[in-house]
Design a protein around this motif. Structure first.
Motif, PDB file in Angstrom:
ATOM      1  N   GLN A 181     -11.260  -6.651  21.216  1.00 28.82           N
ATOM      2  CA  GLN A 181      -9.970  -6.425  19.214  1.00 28.82           C
ATOM      3  C   GLN A 181     -11.467  -5.021  19.293  1.00 28.82           C
ATOM      4  OE1 GLN A 181      -7.939  -7.385  18.283  1.00 28.82           O
ATOM      5  NE2 GLN A 181      -7.854  -8.525  21.136  1.00 28.82           N
ATOM      6  N   SER A 182     -11.044  -3.974  18.130  1.00 26.15           N
ATOM      7  CA  SER A 182     -11.695  -3.057  18.306  1.00 26.15           C
ATOM      8  C   SER A 182     -10.274  -2.167  17.281  1.00 26.15           C
ATOM      9  CB  SER A 182     -12.335  -1.618  19.114  1.00 26.15           C
ATOM     10  OG  SER A 182     -10.922  -0.699  19.741  1.00 26.15           O
ATOM     11  N   VAL A 183     -11.165  -1.116  15.810  1.00 24.89           N
ATOM     12  CA  VAL A 183     -10.459  -0.105  15.697  1.00 24.89           C
ATOM     13  C   VAL A 183     -10.837   1.275  15.746  1.00 24.89           C
ATOM     14  CG1 VAL A 183      -9.460   0.483  13.380  1.00 24.89           C
ATOM     15  CG2 VAL A 183      -9.525  -1.091  13.686  1.00 24.89           C
ATOM     16  N   THR A 184     -10.335   2.395  16.510  1.00 29.90           N
ATOM     17  CA  THR A 184     -10.380   3.400  17.010  1.00 29.90           C
ATOM     18  C   THR A 184      -9.800   4.083  15.188  1.00 29.90           C
ATOM     19  OG1 THR A 184     -10.992   3.065  18.805  1.00 29.90           O
ATOM     20  CG2 THR A 184     -11.090   5.466  18.618  1.00 29.90           C
ATOM     21  N   ILE A 185     -10.824   5.236  15.077  1.00 31.11           N
ATOM     22  CA  ILE A 185     -10.323   6.169  14.331  1.00 31.11           C
ATOM     23  C   ILE A 185     -10.159   7.271  14.674  1.00 31.11           C
ATOM     24  CG2 ILE A 185     -10.573   7.747  11.395  1.00 31.11           C
ATOM     25  CD1 ILE A 185     -11.586   4.267  10.922  1.00 31.11           C
ATOM     26  N   ILE A 186      -9.512   8.037  14.590  1.00 32.87           N
ATOM     27  CA  ILE A 186      -9.162   9.655  15.180  1.00 32.87           C
ATOM     28  C   ILE A 186      -9.085  11.021  14.187  1.00 32.87           C
ATOM     29  CG2 ILE A 186      -8.544  11.145  16.678  1.00 32.87           C
ATOM     30  CD1 ILE A 186      -7.996   8.735  18.449  1.00 32.87           C
ATOM     31  N   GLU A 187      -9.738  11.295  14.111  1.00 30.78           N
ATOM     32  CA  GLU A 187      -9.802  12.110  12.707  1.00 30.78           C
ATOM     33  C   GLU A 187      -9.121  14.080  13.904  1.00 30.78           C
ATOM     34  OE1 GLU A 187     -11.438  15.798   9.730  1.00 30.78           O
ATOM     35  OE2 GLU A 187     -12.320  14.395  10.524  1.00 30.78           O
ATOM     36  N   ILE A 188      -7.637  14.257  13.526  1.00 29.97           N
ATOM     37  CA  ILE A 188      -7.122  15.198  13.630  1.00 29.97           C
ATOM     38  C   ILE A 188      -6.406  16.078  12.947  1.00 29.97           C
ATOM     39  CG2 ILE A 188      -4.659  16.027  14.878  1.00 29.97           C
ATOM     40  CD1 ILE A 188      -4.710  13.271  15.406  1.00 29.97           C
ATOM     41  N   MET A 189      -6.705  17.668  12.905  1.00 28.38           N
ATOM     42  CA  MET A 189      -6.560  18.670  12.091  1.00 28.38           C
ATOM     43  C   MET A 189      -4.687  18.836  11.866  1.00 28.38           C
ATOM     44  SD  MET A 189      -8.026  22.030  13.896  1.00 28.38           S
ATOM     45  CE  MET A 189      -7.539  23.058  12.970  1.00 28.38           C
ATOM     46  N   GLY A 190      -4.694  19.991  10.862  1.00 29.97           N
ATOM     47  CA  GLY A 190      -3.565  19.677  10.057  1.00 29.97           C
ATOM     48  C   GLY A 190      -3.304  20.560   9.405  1.00 29.97           C
ATOM     49  N   ARG A 191      -4.397  20.730   8.264  1.00 32.47           N
ATOM     50  CA  ARG A 191      -4.668  21.185   6.369  1.00 32.47           C
ATOM     51  C   ARG A 191      -3.809  20.387   6.540  1.00 32.47           C
ATOM     52  NH1 ARG A 191      -3.740  27.907   5.017  1.00 32.47           N
ATOM     53  NH2 ARG A 191      -5.241  28.337   6.121  1.00 32.47           N
ATOM     54  N   ASN A 192      -2.312  20.540   5.886  1.00 30.93           N
ATOM     55  CA  ASN A 192      -1.817  19.966   4.445  1.00 30.93           C
ATOM     56  C   ASN A 192      -0.665  19.088   5.401  1.00 30.93           C
ATOM     57  OD1 ASN A 192      -4.139  20.407   2.547  1.00 30.93           O
ATOM     58  ND2 ASN A 192      -2.683  22.678   2.235  1.00 30.93           N
ATOM     59  N   ALA A 193      -0.141  19.584   6.580  1.00 29.64           N
ATOM     60  CA  ALA A 193       0.963  18.896   7.314  1.00 29.64           C
ATOM     61  C   ALA A 193       0.089  17.749   8.422  1.00 29.64           C
ATOM     62  CB  ALA A 193       1.730  20.467   7.829  1.00 29.64           C
ATOM     63  N   GLY A 194       1.610  17.083   8.677  1.00 29.53           N
ATOM     64  CA  GLY A 194       1.109  16.200   9.499  1.00 29.53           C
ATOM     65  C   GLY A 194       1.369  16.361  10.923  1.00 29.53           C
ATOM     66  N   TRP A 195       2.486  17.601  11.408  1.00 30.22           N
ATOM     67  CA  TRP A 195       2.669  17.865  12.725  1.00 30.22           C
ATOM     68  C   TRP A 195       1.573  17.309  13.579  1.00 30.22           C
ATOM     69  CZ3 TRP A 195       7.225  17.947  12.558  1.00 30.22           C
ATOM     70  CH2 TRP A 195       8.677  18.232  11.188  1.00 30.22           C
ATOM     71  N   LEU A 196       0.660  17.576  13.426  1.00 26.91           N
ATOM     72  CA  LEU A 196       0.364  17.491  15.284  1.00 26.91           C
ATOM     73  C   LEU A 196      -0.610  15.925  14.826  1.00 26.91           C
ATOM     74  CD1 LEU A 196      -3.234  20.212  15.098  1.00 26.91           C
ATOM     75  CD2 LEU A 196      -1.066  19.446  16.835  1.00 26.91           C
ATOM     76  N   THR A 197      -0.451  15.043  13.510  1.00 26.35           N
ATOM     77  CA  THR A 197      -0.790  13.902  13.789  1.00 26.35           C
ATOM     78  C   THR A 197       0.045  13.512  14.480  1.00 26.35           C
ATOM     79  OG1 THR A 197      -2.079  13.847  11.900  1.00 26.35           O
ATOM     80  CG2 THR A 197      -1.860  12.070  12.188  1.00 26.35           C
ATOM     81  N   ALA A 198       1.168  13.301  13.187  1.00 21.99           N
ATOM     82  CA  ALA A 198       2.615  12.304  14.122  1.00 21.99           C
ATOM     83  C   ALA A 198       2.608  13.455  15.402  1.00 21.99           C
ATOM     84  CB  ALA A 198       3.668  13.992  13.908  1.00 21.99           C
ATOM     85  N   ALA A 199       2.701  14.042  16.284  1.00 20.63           N
ATOM     86  CA  ALA A 199       2.076  14.237  17.787  1.00 20.63           C
ATOM     87  C   ALA A 199       1.687  13.161  18.737  1.00 20.63           C
ATOM     88  CB  ALA A 199       1.176  15.969  18.294  1.00 20.63           C
ATOM     89  N   ALA A 200       0.218  12.257  18.346  1.00 22.23           N
ATOM     90  CA  ALA A 200      -0.045  11.442  18.175  1.00 22.23           C
ATOM     91  C   ALA A 200       1.249  10.342  19.109  1.00 22.23           C
ATOM     92  CB  ALA A 200      -1.259  10.762  17.394  1.00 22.23           C
ATOM     93  N   ALA A 201       1.892  10.365  18.404  1.00 21.97           N
ATOM     94  CA  ALA A 201       2.987   9.347  18.816  1.00 21.97           C
ATOM     95  C   ALA A 201       3.120   9.736  20.268  1.00 21.97           C
ATOM     96  CB  ALA A 201       4.219   9.127  17.706  1.00 21.97           C
ATOM     97  N   LEU A 202       3.645  10.869  20.672  1.00 25.92           N
ATOM     98  CA  LEU A 202       3.814  11.293  21.954  1.00 25.92           C
ATOM     99  C   LEU A 202       2.976  10.304  22.941  1.00 25.92           C
ATOM    100  CD1 LEU A 202       3.670  14.983  21.685  1.00 25.92           C
ATOM    101  CD2 LEU A 202       6.152  13.383  22.048  1.00 25.92           C
ATOM    102  N   ALA A 203       1.592   9.754  22.965  1.00 21.72           N
ATOM    103  CA  ALA A 203       1.006   8.839  23.863  1.00 21.72           C
ATOM    104  C   ALA A 203       1.849   7.667  24.129  1.00 21.72           C
ATOM    105  CB  ALA A 203      -0.167   8.485  23.485  1.00 21.72           C
TER     106      ALA A 203
END
Length: 208
Positions: A181-203
């Motif tokens: 059992q683990s928790v992984t935190i990944i930091e994704i850039m994107g200035r003040n927008a969340g589009w790249l973070t939202a793109a993680a859902a494509l996985a």
């Protein structure tokens, strides 16, 4: 009819999309036969202030060279991180820039980049109008953050979104091999927008 002269600059972060945009302008200028000279700023607006530029039609004198530029990574003309002050804050900077543009008989100014680059275009256009200058200032969007107002999506975002999703999926594949059992935190850039973070859902897929 007198032919036009344009100058092109790149600034911000490097992506293959920014060279593809540069290639597109060179191609259009070359084959439209409307332009006598197509100049390139070396290291963006900062380089232009230092008088550094080149003739792009001499460098890209064949269709093959222009096509090769489309697939070239990084930024052919180099970049800068220069926050242009307003002309009310620093008139001397604008006077110097417009002296160079006048000397080169520039009719069209193209700047490829993200938020700060578009801000530069807006400020130059504002100053030009205030002095009755007819140079056309055109901003060409490029930012992986996908956060430029008035755009549906920006060149550079699609490939970055795919990279984020692929990276997330690889991390998950690596984690699933352990009964842990683990928790992984990944930091994704994107200035003040969340589009790249939202793109993680494509996985997401049927087993994950």
């Amino acid at each position: 009819m007198k032919k036009r002269n344009c100058i092109i600059g790149q600034s911000g972060g490097p992506t293959i999309a920014i060279n593809a945009s540069l290639a597109g302008i060179i191609h259009k200028a070359k084959y439209s036969e409307e332009y006598q000279n197509v100049y390139g700023m070396i290291n963006g607006i900062k380089g232009l202030l230092e008088g550094r530029y080149m003739n792009l039609l001499e460098e890209f004198n064949t269709g093959e060279k222009i096509n090769a530029l489309k697939q070239t990574p990084a930024m052919y003309l180099g970049s800068c991180r220069f926050k242009l002050p307003t002309h009310e804050e620093n008139t001397d900077t604008y006077v110097k820039l417009f002296e160079i543009l006048t000397k080169l008989e520039i009719t069209d100014f193209y700047y490829i980049g993200g938020n700060d680059s578009m801000d530069t275009v807006m400020k130059l256009d504002s100053y030009a109008k205030s002095i009755g200058c007819t140079i056309k200032f055109i901003g060409i969007p490029k930012t992986i953050d996908n956060d430029l107002m008035g755009t549906d999506h920006t060149p550079g975002f699609g490939s970055a979104a795919k990279y984020v999703a692929s990276s997330i999926l690889e991390v998950v594949h690596d984690s699933l091999i352990y009964q842990l059992q683990s928790v992984t935190i990944i930091e994704i850039m994107g200035r003040n927008a969340g589009w790249l973070t939202a793109a993680a859902a494509l996985a997401r897929n049927e087993y994950n």
